[in-house]
Design an enzyme around this catalytic site. Sequence first.
Site, short mmCIF file in Angstrom:
data_model
loop_
_atom_site.label_atom_id
_atom_site.label_comp_id
_atom_site.label_asym_id
_atom_site.label_seq_id
_atom_site.Cartn_x
_atom_site.Cartn_y
_atom_site.Cartn_z
N GLU A 176 41.20 88.22 72.89
CA GLU A 176 40.74 89.62 72.92
C GLU A 176 41.25 90.34 74.17
OE1 GLU A 176 36.71 92.40 72.59
OE2 GLU A 176 36.52 90.26 73.00
N LYS A 213 41.59 89.80 68.51
CA LYS A 213 40.58 90.85 68.46
C LYS A 213 41.08 91.99 69.32
CE LYS A 213 35.65 91.90 69.04
NZ LYS A 213 34.28 91.35 69.12
#
Length: 296
Positions: A176, A213
């Site tokens: 992420e 992500k």
Amino acid sequence: MNHAEMSAIIARGDGFIAALDQSGGSTPKALRGYGVGDDEWEGDDEMFARIHEMRSRIISSPAFSGEKVIGAILFAKTMDGEVQGKPTPQALRDKGIVPFIKIDKGLKDEANGVQLMKPICDLDALLERAKKLGVFGTKERSVIHSADALGIAAIVSQQFEVGRQVISHGMMPILEPEYSLKADDRAGGEKLLKSEILTQLDRLPEGDQVMLKLTIPAEANHYRELVDHPKVLKVVALSGGYSREDACRELAKNDGMIASFSRALLEELRARMEDTEFDTALGTAIEEIRCASVGD
């Protein structure tokens, strides 16, 4: 569910991943949003107990099922806790929901336009414990604030370095590198980000996969090349401060990305709601986010 079955659920993407992983720094804000004031708890133990009550209520709700929620990201204390007398990962798997765990320990100060992750102490031990509990994968967050080529290269390199450690334990990493919605150079910076991710994907051994992500891109379908990449199991989107309405609208413009929302999922839930009202509000949020994710 075994590892292969959980991988197949995520790959199909017939729903979204709930982010229930608020950690120490973000927990008080999450509790306030849930209607629990700072004067209603004292010390970390009580704070984490209150947030676990919230997460347990969500996971226990009939609205929270594997038909629409395909995965859930947990904070370590939540993973080690119980929901309705079961270890939390088991409670999720019993509902057909794939469990993940947040592993990052916060962010360093900004340098070169990014905030790298702080060192993750005892990561191997955490991964071993999580795998024994039946957790499928992990999530690790760092933040990009501006389109600095050196900073973005560093943040992606660090994400993949930790991701390879996760893979070595037979688990699936969600990388992420969040791009701040407040950045005024996001469109240009996201081009740098995608290029660096593609470079790192090319360096992964054949057979290895990661998940990504990412902030919903400024340009729709900018990450389609990542969505279709054979070394990417799934690309999921963070809500990043968007309201649920805005996050769902923007996500729906991006083919193949599914949601991994936190604030946008929880924004209308309150501790003092009666169960019927709570379940209805949660069900409405879940349906809206699922529709944005799968294109219904």
